[in-house]
Design an enzyme around this catalytic site. Structure first.
Site, short mmCIF file in Angstrom:
data_model
loop_
_atom_site.label_atom_id
_atom_site.label_comp_id
_atom_site.label_asym_id
_atom_site.label_seq_id
_atom_site.Cartn_x
_atom_site.Cartn_y
_atom_site.Cartn_z
N LYS A 1 0.81 -1.23 0.00
CA LYS A 1 0.00 0.00 0.00
C LYS A 1 0.84 1.28 0.00
O LYS A 1 0.45 2.29 -0.56
CB LYS A 1 -0.95 0.01 1.18
CG LYS A 1 -2.07 -1.01 1.03
CD LYS A 1 -3.32 -0.60 1.76
CE LYS A 1 -4.47 -1.51 1.40
NZ LYS A 1 -4.28 -2.91 1.90
N GLU B 1 -9.56 6.65 3.78
CA GLU B 1 -10.49 5.70 4.39
C GLU B 1 -9.70 4.43 4.67
O GLU B 1 -8.68 4.17 4.04
CB GLU B 1 -11.65 5.39 3.44
CG GLU B 1 -11.36 4.31 2.40
CD GLU B 1 -10.33 4.71 1.34
OE1 GLU B 1 -10.16 5.92 1.09
OE2 GLU B 1 -9.67 3.80 0.79
N SER C 1 1.78 -9.76 -1.06
CA SER C 1 1.35 -8.37 -0.87
C SER C 1 1.65 -7.80 0.52
O SER C 1 1.82 -6.59 0.66
CB SER C 1 -0.14 -8.23 -1.18
OG SER C 1 -0.92 -9.07 -0.35
C1 LIG Z 1 -5.12 -3.96 1.59
C2 LIG Z 1 -4.43 -5.22 1.29
C3 LIG Z 1 -4.80 -6.05 0.21
C4 LIG Z 1 -6.01 -5.79 -0.63
O1 LIG Z 1 -5.99 -4.58 -1.37
P1 LIG Z 1 -5.74 -4.55 -2.94
O2 LIG Z 1 -6.08 -3.16 -3.32
O3 LIG Z 1 -6.66 -5.56 -3.55
O4 LIG Z 1 -4.34 -4.88 -3.17
C5 LIG Z 1 -4.06 -7.18 -0.05
N1 LIG Z 1 -2.98 -7.51 0.71
C6 LIG Z 1 -2.60 -6.75 1.76
C7 LIG Z 1 -1.41 -7.18 2.56
C8 LIG Z 1 -3.29 -5.59 2.09
O5 LIG Z 1 -2.90 -4.84 3.13
#
Ligand SMILES: *Cc1c(COP(=O)(O)O)cnc(C)c1O
Length: 405
Positions: free
Chosen positions: A98, A120, A387
């Site tokens: 993020k 948000e 992610s």
């Molecule tokens: C917020 C988040 C997501 C989901 O958000 P996307 O916009 O779909 O990427 C996925 N993995 C993690 C670790 C997150 O913090």
């Protein structure tokens, strides 16, 4: 599968911010001027080498990029089949992808001379990333969060406060992420002159889906170069979890015109698609309008937004970025779902096999990878977007395993 040409990519989204039938701007009149201003500034800055250099330097020295591409040898061997690589976004400052986006949008705010940031958040991850960058730039930061989530995510709430942000509990609707987004939008309408709204994923009215995608595309550009350097070829398949869709599009985008690269977006299957208790609008939803754009949604026959359910708060969103809706209809990306149970199993498996504890969001992508890899050959390569890291989810995992911490 439909081929996506570079010509088609260059003209998508169109001038109205549409990805085929999706995206666009469904907002009140008062916001049109602000979105126009953001659009023209972004068009100029995205072509400006000085802005690009500023962004790249922040990514290198503040975020810690490039993130490694790591071969998960033991897990690959256990599953049998394709070689699996992790794109390590979990190693970024603040522990997820993020921050790539919040660094980029905060730079836009700085160039617009705006001193007040709003954001948000659902699970709190985007709120923390926004509060982090606001602290660094000395900006005022207000984070809207559903009252239900404030209660569920008390650690992240305190983290944001430590960073100097004000957390605003939202008491309307279901008191979760979609209500926090509505409230942030309302604040922006009122304070548009001095306020920049940092949206956390590839959703919202144009130009947000495009600019968030561009900021997150550093993931795919790096993965492409790293894959070529480490394996001498492009990956055969990419896998990423999809909440709003920003980490997925960040990985996929630089590969969209590479016909030989298959792509899988993994939504939150919750208790199973058949139960209706899930957060998988692409797998089981229908097109409609939410948060200023047209896309696939979880809604009933009257267009009422349905309650979502997922083991991971970060995927618990009833909509999805409009570019994914377009890619689904084109057949370029295959969207699938992983349920809570197989997600939890993948979380434990990867933690024990690789010594890497993934976020529960990420574990959805890993659960699907565990199904996909054995169907592929040993000479084939899967890149999974790791992610985020799982430290934030330890309490949830313990509770699901029936353990009191
Ligand atoms: C917020 C988040 C997501 C989901 O958000 P996307 O916009 O779909 O990427 C996925 N993995 C993690 C670790 C997150 O913090």
């Amino acid at each position: 599968m439909n081929q996506i040409t570079t010509d088609l990519l260059a003209t998508t989204p169109d001038a109205a911010g549409r990805f085929g039938d999706y995206g666009g701007r469904y907002v009140s009149e008062t916001l049109i001027a602000a979105l126009d201003e953001l659009d023209s500034l972004y068009n100029r800055l995205s072509q400006d080498p000085d802005f690009q250099r500023e962004f790249d330097e922040d990514l290198a020295h503040y975020v810690g990029r490039p993130s490694p591409l790591y071969e998960a040898r033991r897990w690959s061997e256990k599953l049998g089949g394709a070689r699996i690589f992790f794109k390590r976004e979990d190693l970024n400052h603040t522990g997820a992808h993020k921050v790539n986006n919040t660094v980029g949008q905060a730079l836009l705010a700085k160039h617009m001379g705006k001193q007040r940031i709003i954001a948000e958040t659902g699970a709190g991850q985007h709120g923390v990333a926004s509060a982090t960058i606001a602290a660094r730039l000395g900006m005022e930061c207000h984070v809207f969060m559903g009252e239900e989530d404030v209660y569920r995510q008390s650690l992240n709430v305190y983290r944001m406060k430590l960073l100097g942000a004000e957390v605003v509990p939202v008491t309307s609707g279901t008191r979760t992420l979609k209500d926090a987004m509505n409230e942030a939008m309302r604040d922006w309408v009122t304070n548009v002159d001095d306020t920049f709204y940092i949206i956390g994923t590839v959703a919202g009215p144009a130009p947000y889906p495009r600019l968030v995608r561009d900021f997150q595309s550093v993931i795919g550009r790096e993965a492409r170069a790293q894959s070529l350097a480490m394996t001498g070829k492009l990956p055969d398949a990419l896998v990423a979890c999809v909440g709003g869709g920003s980490n997925a599009i960040g990985l996929f985008y630089p590969f969209l015109s590479d016909e030989g690269v298959a792509m899988y977006g993994v939504e939150a299957g919750g208790d199973g698609l058949a139960t209706g208790r899930h957060a998988a609008p692409l797998s089981a939803g229908t097109p409609g309008v939410l948060h200023g754009n047209k896309t696939y949604l979880m809604q009933d026959d009257d267009g009422q937004i349905l309650h979502t359910h997922s083991v991971s708060a970060g995927l618990d969103y009833p909509g999805v970025g409009p570019e994914h809706a377009w890619l689904k209809d084109m057949g370029r990306v295959e969207y699938v779902a992983a349920d809570d149970q197989e997600t939890l199993a993948a979380f434990h498996e990867v933690t024990r096999t690789e010594g890497i504890m993934p976020a529960l969001e990420t574990a959805h992508a890993l659960a699907y990878t565990a199904r996909l890899a054995p169907t592929m050959g040993r000479d084939q390569i899967i890149v999974v977007n790791l992610s985020g890291r799982g430290d934030k989810d330890i309490n949830t995992v313990a509770r699901l395993d029936g353990i009191e911490l």
